[in-house]
Motif scaffolding. Structure first.
Motif, PDB file in Angstrom:
ATOM      1  N   ILE A 156       1.025  -1.310   0.369  1.00  0.00           N
ATOM      2  CA  ILE A 156       0.238  -0.474   0.198  1.00  0.00           C
ATOM      3  C   ILE A 156       0.936   1.217  -0.598  1.00  0.00           C
ATOM      4  N   ALA A 157       0.730   1.864  -0.488  1.00  0.00           N
ATOM      5  CA  ALA A 157       1.320   3.545  -0.827  1.00  0.00           C
ATOM      6  C   ALA A 157       1.153   4.460   0.133  1.00  0.00           C
ATOM      7  N   TRP A 158       2.106   4.746   0.979  1.00  0.00           N
ATOM      8  CA  TRP A 158       1.884   5.335   2.141  1.00  0.00           C
ATOM      9  C   TRP A 158       1.465   7.436   2.137  1.00  0.00           C
ATOM     10  N   GLU A 159       1.102   7.833   2.474  1.00  0.00           N
ATOM     11  CA  GLU A 159       1.129   9.360   2.474  1.00  0.00           C
ATOM     12  C   GLU A 159       0.628  10.433   3.426  1.00  0.00           C
ATOM     13  N   ARG A 160       0.916  11.338   3.805  1.00  0.00           N
ATOM     14  CA  ARG A 160       1.446  12.147   4.432  1.00  0.00           C
ATOM     15  C   ARG A 160      -0.726  12.442   4.619  1.00  0.00           C
TER      16      ARG A 160
ATOM     17  N   ALA B 274       1.669   1.362   8.560  1.00  0.00           N
ATOM     18  CA  ALA B 274       1.850   3.287   8.040  1.00  0.00           C
ATOM     19  C   ALA B 274       1.857   4.366   8.698  1.00  0.00           C
ATOM     20  N   ASP B 275       2.609   5.548   9.047  1.00  0.00           N
ATOM     21  CA  ASP B 275       2.019   6.300   9.809  1.00  0.00           C
ATOM     22  C   ASP B 275       2.187   7.873   9.022  1.00  0.00           C
ATOM     23  N   PRO B 276       0.785   8.319   9.307  1.00  0.00           N
ATOM     24  CA  PRO B 276       0.762   9.613   8.022  1.00  0.00           C
ATOM     25  C   PRO B 276       1.746  10.469   8.935  1.00  0.00           C
ATOM     26  N   ALA B 277       2.619  10.580  10.349  1.00  0.00           N
ATOM     27  CA  ALA B 277       3.132  11.623  10.621  1.00  0.00           C
ATOM     28  C   ALA B 277       3.671  12.241   9.721  1.00  0.00           C
TER      29      ALA B 277
ATOM     30  N   PRO C  10       9.793   6.607  10.436  1.00  0.00           N
ATOM     31  CA  PRO C  10       9.868   6.361   9.109  1.00  0.00           C
ATOM     32  C   PRO C  10       8.150   6.005   8.130  1.00  0.00           C
ATOM     33  N   GLN C  11       8.143   5.814   7.498  1.00  0.00           N
ATOM     34  CA  GLN C  11       6.841   6.355   6.801  1.00  0.00           C
ATOM     35  C   GLN C  11       6.095   5.307   7.381  1.00  0.00           C
ATOM     36  N   LYS C  12       7.122   3.643   6.912  1.00  0.00           N
ATOM     37  CA  LYS C  12       6.101   2.471   7.579  1.00  0.00           C
ATOM     38  C   LYS C  12       7.420   1.422   8.916  1.00  0.00           C
TER      39      LYS C  12
END
Length: 234
Positions: free
Chosen positions: A56-60, A193-196, A207-209
């Motif tokens: 899954i693509a990460w996003e902020r 996956a962390d949006p922050a 990290p993003q993930k």
């Protein structure tokens, strides 16, 4: 062989596999919760014994108080390629400053999925007051096996990170109420996956993930209202 006989044989076989998994500790026995307990299947037993990671693509989060919509949008990416935008999800989720509790995420995701023809597959997992940590941990694992492992769909969790007990070592030295997306698991660990990530200097090294210890994550589960902690499937 008649259909009735076939059904009885299949049911007996599935029950035997599930019973063996419970006896060996791979899958815990169901615990009482405020929502319907997830029903495990042989496929869930197989998934529980290995490593599952969704691509899954990460996003902020687009605004500092939009972690809920961002986490929900990442979860929706496990269903559709181009899910509802963060602003559209925020319309269903944001009340004042941030997302009050995970039920708002559940409603927003279900509304978006219904428009795409998937119905309303998510519900908000609740626990009675003073539920023991081990009960929460077992239920969280069962829900991850069913939702992430078998159905290959992501989950949204509401957590509370503190100065002395952080979600990630790079988190700020203060209390943070936050939403994250569960996209995988393995023995004793949960992949989130962390949006922050990179949101500002407080999260510049997050990290993003990343992987989180299962017990730590279960301890950090937070409810804004009504004892609901995360969005999952049954």
């Amino acid at each position: 062989m008649g259909q009735g006989t076939q059904a009885r044989i299949l049911a007996k076989t599935a029950a035997g596999i599930l019973g063996a998994a419970v006896a060996s500790g791979v899958l815990a026995a169901p615990a009482a919760t405020a929502a319907p307990a997830a029903t495990a299947a042989p496929a869930a037993v197989r998934a529980a014994g290995g490593k599952v990671v969704l691509n899954i693509a990460w996003e902020r989060e687009q605004k500092e108080w939009w972690c809920g919509p961002a986490a929900a949008r990442m979860a929706l990416k496990s269903w559709v390629r181009q899910p509802a935008t963060q602003p559209h999800l925020a319309d269903d989720m944001i009340s004042g400053w941030g997302t009050k509790d995970v039920t708002y995420a559940t409603v927003a995701m279900n509304n978006a999925l219904k428009r795409s023809g998937f119905g309303r597959p998510y519900f908000s997992r609740g626990f009675p007051a003073n539920t023991r940590l081990d009960v929460k941990k077992r239920q969280l694992m069962r829900d991850m096996v069913t939702t992430v492992g078998v159905k290959r769909r992501a989950m949204v969790l509401n957590i509370k990170s503190t100065r002395s007990f952080k979600l990630h070592g790079a988190y700020p030295n203060r209390t943070v109420y936050h939403y994250i997306t569960v996209i995988g698991y393995t023995a004793g660990l949960v992949y989130v996956a962390d949006p922050a990530s990179g949101l500002n200097k407080d999260y510049s090294k997050v990290p993003q993930k990343y992987w989180v210890d299962m017990t730590r994550l279960a301890t950090m589960l937070h409810t804004g209202n009504g004892n609901h902690y995360y969005s999952t499937m049954s």
